[in-house]
Design an enzyme around this catalytic site. Sequence first.
Site, PDB file in Angstrom:
ATOM      1  N   GLY A 121      35.035  69.319  14.941  1.00 23.44           N
ATOM      2  CA  GLY A 121      35.756  70.510  15.369  1.00 23.44           C
ATOM      3  C   GLY A 121      36.709  70.192  16.505  1.00 23.44           C
ATOM      4  N   SER A 135      33.680  73.423  12.492  1.00 18.50           N
ATOM      5  CA  SER A 135      32.911  72.197  12.338  1.00 18.50           C
ATOM      6  C   SER A 135      31.821  72.365  11.297  1.00 18.50           C
ATOM      7  CB  SER A 135      32.295  71.819  13.690  1.00 18.50           C
ATOM      8  OG  SER A 135      31.692  70.560  13.649  1.00 18.50           O
ATOM      9  N   ALA A 136      31.552  71.301  10.540  1.00 16.92           N
ATOM     10  CA  ALA A 136      30.619  71.363   9.411  1.00 16.92           C
ATOM     11  C   ALA A 136      29.175  71.565   9.842  1.00 16.92           C
ATOM     12  CB  ALA A 136      30.738  70.083   8.582  1.00 16.92           C
ATOM     13  N   HIS A 137      28.801  70.977  10.976  1.00 19.81           N
ATOM     14  CA  HIS A 137      27.375  70.965  11.315  1.00 19.81           C
ATOM     15  C   HIS A 137      26.866  72.304  11.828  1.00 19.81           C
ATOM     16  CE1 HIS A 137      27.671  70.580  15.806  1.00 19.81           C
ATOM     17  NE2 HIS A 137      28.874  70.133  15.499  1.00 19.81           N
ATOM     18  N   THR A 172      39.889  56.208   5.984  1.00 19.28           N
ATOM     19  CA  THR A 172      39.021  56.502   4.842  1.00 19.28           C
ATOM     20  C   THR A 172      38.170  57.735   5.139  1.00 19.28           C
ATOM     21  OG1 THR A 172      38.922  54.164   4.268  1.00 19.28           O
ATOM     22  CG2 THR A 172      37.223  55.587   3.340  1.00 19.28           C
ATOM     23  N   CYS A 206      28.503  70.478  24.414  1.00 23.06           N
ATOM     24  CA  CYS A 206      29.600  69.555  24.693  1.00 23.06           C
ATOM     25  C   CYS A 206      29.788  69.312  26.182  1.00 23.06           C
ATOM     26  CB  CYS A 206      30.894  70.093  24.093  1.00 23.06           C
ATOM     27  SG  CYS A 206      30.819  70.243  22.301  1.00 23.06           S
TER      28      CYS A 206
END
Length: 372
Positions: free
Chosen positions: A69, A194-196, A231, A313
């Site tokens: 994020g 953010s994915a988590h 990648t 954070c």
Amino acid sequence: MNVYLDNAATTKLSPAVKEYIISLLDTYSNPSSVYESGMQAKRMLNQARYNVAKFINANECEITFTSSGSASNTLGIKGYCDAHAGDYSLYYSAIAHKSIQMCAEAYNGKMIPVDKYGVLDHDWLFNELYQDTCENKLVVFDYANSEIGTIQPVSKIIKTVHFLLGTCLIDCTGSISTIPLDVKQLDADMVCFSAHKLGSLKGVGVLYKKPDINLSPLVYGSQENGLFGGTENFFGIMALGKAVEDYCYNTNSSEKRDYVYSYIKKFIPQSYLIGSAHRLQNNLYMCFRGVSGESLMILLDSADIQVSTGSACSSGDNVDSPTLLAIGMNTDDIRSCIRMSFNGTETEAELDYVCEKLKQNVKALRVLNGER
């Protein structure tokens, strides 16, 4: 009994996502390769991108995957400012995520003040934008603050910014797990999350942007339309695609939070809620006067209850929370806070256990400090 109440920091990996990841472990080809197994990996990534786009009512071409994020926030801000080569005005919320604040400061952004509940000063923003003659104005703010839980009047802010010919970047990492997002309905220009926070893996961020917004790359390369090269995090992106495909908002309610809050109000004096009443329904950020928030967090952890003192954070920084300073809290109270963030599946027995341990440990710490 173990009770995890730090879902604002990260969420547990969902069983469905975990099982799905295991099924992919033999998919090792690079999605940029042109042989069949590489192209198959690319098609799988494209399906995940479609799932994420559908989740927020966007188109696949509007989705860029990053590494977090914070990376998405940085790409949105830095990419916009660099693309306009110094011809820009930047405004950012006083309680925005650290990644936004630090990036905005590096680009000489103006901080938008907030009130004591953490709500953006709309009049200040209107007046600043009205007087700003720059053609490229970017306003950055969070949909909801993950620390104190305050939800912004998002539609009102977007309409004001658009009326005054500006562009919005909205950080939705704190809200994406509990508030459904429709970028078309909001008329959002850019959105990050953010994915988590969705029961998926750490290490993947999402940036949505309208096609007509120009950004300079954050990481040079050919992937992600040249905006975030390297990648792709194949397993992370695939996990997110699965998480949003099965994601359900039905477990999200204020019931569990309010159960604990009612107990605190009744049985733990000299305690008060921080932030707006219009807040994330899973967020409970409390000040327990006369108590060290860090000490309380450690005592609760020893009882197998995980909470936090604020944003993950900023943990370990040993500085007062910028969010709490921005809303005008005094230093003593700032250091007496803990945040509990629920996932909605907690049992009554777990909540009772949390309440009991809160009361017991707050009392013990106050006695140590010479209070009764």
